[in-house]
Motif scaffolding. Structure first.
Motif, mmCIF file in Angstrom:
data_model
loop_
_atom_site.group_PDB
_atom_site.id
_atom_site.type_symbol
_atom_site.label_atom_id
_atom_site.label_comp_id
_atom_site.label_asym_id
_atom_site.label_seq_id
_atom_site.Cartn_x
_atom_site.Cartn_y
_atom_site.Cartn_z
ATOM 1 N N THR A 64 0.842 -1.195 0.000
ATOM 2 C CA THR A 64 0.000 0.000 0.000
ATOM 3 C C THR A 64 0.873 1.238 0.000
ATOM 4 O O THR A 64 1.745 1.396 0.856
ATOM 5 N N VAL A 65 0.650 2.107 -0.966
ATOM 6 C CA VAL A 65 1.453 3.312 -1.148
ATOM 7 C C VAL A 65 0.587 4.543 -0.870
ATOM 8 O O VAL A 65 -0.565 4.602 -1.304
ATOM 9 N N THR A 66 1.139 5.514 -0.146
ATOM 10 C CA THR A 66 0.448 6.777 0.099
ATOM 11 C C THR A 66 0.839 7.777 -0.971
ATOM 12 O O THR A 66 1.992 8.204 -1.057
ATOM 13 N N PHE A 67 -0.115 8.150 -1.809
ATOM 14 C CA PHE A 67 0.107 9.130 -2.864
ATOM 15 C C PHE A 67 -0.144 10.526 -2.301
ATOM 16 O O PHE A 67 -1.152 10.756 -1.622
ATOM 17 N N ASP A 68 0.761 11.453 -2.586
ATOM 18 C CA ASP A 68 0.643 12.831 -2.093
ATOM 19 C C ASP A 68 0.763 13.820 -3.242
ATOM 20 O O ASP A 68 1.537 13.610 -4.186
ATOM 21 N N TRP A 69 0.017 14.918 -3.130
ATOM 22 C CA TRP A 69 0.110 16.014 -4.088
ATOM 23 C C TRP A 69 -0.262 17.299 -3.372
ATOM 24 O O TRP A 69 -0.898 17.276 -2.313
ATOM 25 N N ASN A 70 0.163 18.414 -3.911
ATOM 26 C CA ASN A 70 -0.178 19.704 -3.309
ATOM 27 C C ASN A 70 -1.620 20.068 -3.648
ATOM 28 O O ASN A 70 -2.056 19.915 -4.792
ATOM 29 N N ALA A 71 -2.345 20.544 -2.651
ATOM 30 C CA ALA A 71 -3.745 20.937 -2.864
ATOM 31 C C ALA A 71 -3.813 22.047 -3.904
ATOM 32 O O ALA A 71 -2.958 22.943 -3.945
ATOM 33 N N SER A 72 -4.828 21.988 -4.760
ATOM 34 C CA SER A 72 -4.991 22.997 -5.807
ATOM 35 C C SER A 72 -6.154 23.931 -5.477
ATOM 36 O O SER A 72 -7.088 23.561 -4.753
ATOM 37 N N GLN A 73 -6.115 25.132 -6.019
ATOM 38 C CA GLN A 73 -7.147 26.129 -5.751
ATOM 39 C C GLN A 73 -8.478 25.746 -6.402
ATOM 40 O O GLN A 73 -8.515 25.046 -7.413
ATOM 41 N N ASN A 74 -9.555 26.215 -5.778
ATOM 42 C CA ASN A 74 -10.923 26.038 -6.292
ATOM 43 C C ASN A 74 -11.288 24.566 -6.458
ATOM 44 O O ASN A 74 -12.041 24.191 -7.354
ATOM 45 N N THR A 75 -10.756 23.711 -5.592
ATOM 46 C CA THR A 75 -10.936 22.266 -5.733
ATOM 47 C C THR A 75 -11.638 21.686 -4.511
ATOM 48 O O THR A 75 -11.278 22.004 -3.373
ATOM 49 N N ASP A 76 -12.641 20.820 -4.757
ATOM 50 C CA ASP A 76 -13.357 20.152 -3.675
ATOM 51 C C ASP A 76 -12.983 18.684 -3.533
ATOM 52 O O ASP A 76 -13.108 18.121 -2.452
ATOM 53 N N SER A 77 -12.543 18.061 -4.620
ATOM 54 C CA SER A 77 -12.173 16.646 -4.560
ATOM 55 C C SER A 77 -11.174 16.331 -5.665
ATOM 56 O O SER A 77 -10.978 17.122 -6.599
ATOM 57 N N TYR A 78 -10.553 15.165 -5.535
ATOM 58 C CA TYR A 78 -9.531 14.748 -6.493
ATOM 59 C C TYR A 78 -9.795 13.317 -6.952
ATOM 60 O O TYR A 78 -10.337 12.503 -6.201
ATOM 61 N N GLU A 79 -9.376 13.038 -8.185
ATOM 62 C CA GLU A 79 -9.442 11.690 -8.738
ATOM 63 C C GLU A 79 -8.025 11.266 -9.104
ATOM 64 O O GLU A 79 -7.384 11.887 -9.954
ATOM 65 N N VAL A 80 -7.538 10.212 -8.430
ATOM 66 C CA VAL A 80 -6.193 9.702 -8.707
ATOM 67 C C VAL A 80 -6.300 8.626 -9.779
ATOM 68 O O VAL A 80 -7.040 7.654 -9.626
ATOM 69 N N ASN A 81 -5.572 8.808 -10.865
ATOM 70 C CA ASN A 81 -5.592 7.871 -11.983
ATOM 71 C C ASN A 81 -4.261 7.156 -12.073
ATOM 72 O O ASN A 81 -3.204 7.796 -12.126
ATOM 73 N N LEU A 82 -4.289 5.817 -12.095
ATOM 74 C CA LEU A 82 -3.086 5.016 -12.226
ATOM 75 C C LEU A 82 -3.213 4.070 -13.402
ATOM 76 O O LEU A 82 -4.303 3.599 -13.717
#
Length: 235
Positions: A64-82
């Motif tokens: 299990t890997v923890t994916f991290d990214w910097n929060a972006s403006q005007n954003t409510d949710s994120y979709e991680v695509n692999l």
């Protein structure tokens, strides 16, 4: 009769004065401001073109890997695509924060990117695309990442000049790529060897029609990887 008529007029006036219409209400906003589009996130981890060795081992084949990214403006949710670069299969994970724990196959190359989403708008924004190898048990040297076509672009149509220079990008965690075999043909599963080179480009003779090509990347330890099949048209 006059009394009833007076009462009727008074009622109409009362309704109009007490909010029967917002036409004279300065606070009314029939056209609300549009929801601002989200901006693209910046990826942090796993880093690009590296081995990810910080996952939590689940079993011999998964971690299990923890994916991290910097929060972006005007954003409510994120979709991680692999995308599994060995099998070309994809998976997505949704997150309301700027991180996500995802269980992956060990010893396998992946690429990933993040899509930013906002409530109230269909507009989205995509991050850059990064590649990494998820650490495998006992692996000391990894195969190169599958090559990516640069020129001609995927599905591009080019003019017939008699020759074209095929160009691609290659990368390897161990930085030990020795050569590339280039397969080039007019059939959708190319098998004819155009040539082998240590460069990331090679010339090919062309005529009008559709061409398919792929690149096999090889390293000093005998490991290899095959790219996807790339296609372009000549007019």
């Amino acid at each position: 009769m006059k009394l009833k008529y007076g009462i009727f007029v008074l009622a109409i006036y009362f309704i109009a004065a007490c909010g029967g219409s917002d036409n004279n209400n300065p606070d009314a906003n029939p056209d609300p401001d549009p929801v601002p589009a989200p901006l693209a996130a910046t990826l942090v981890f796993p880093e690009n073109n590296t081995e990810c060795n910080e996952g939590v081992v689940v079993n011999e084949t998964q971690s299990t890997v923890t994916f991290d990214w910097n929060a972006s403006q005007n954003t409510d949710s994120y979709e991680v695509n692999l995308r599994n670069l060995n099998t070309n299969t994809s998976l997505t994970t949704n997150s309301n924060t700027n991180s996500a724990d995802i269980t992956l196959q060990r010893g396998v190359p992946y690429e990933w990117f993040v899509v930013s989403k906002a409530n109230g708008t269909n507009e989205t924004a995509s991050s850059s695309i990064w590649k990494f190898y998820n650490q495998g048990a006992g692996v000391e040297n990894y195969a190169p990442f599958p090559a990516e076509a640069l020129n001609p672009g995927r599905g591009e149509t080019i003019n017939n000049s008699g020759t074209v220079q095929l160009e691609w990008s290659g990368s390897d965690v161990d930085n030990d790529i020795t050569e590339y075999d280039v397969l080039f043909d007019t059939v959708s599963d190319p098998s004819a060897l155009l040539g082998s080179t240590s460069d990331t480009f090679i010339d090919a003779t062309i005529a009008t029609g559709v061409y398919y090509w792929r690149v096999i990347s090889k390293d000093s330890q005998g490991n290899s990887s095959e790219s996807e099949i790339f296609e372009f048209s000549v007019q």
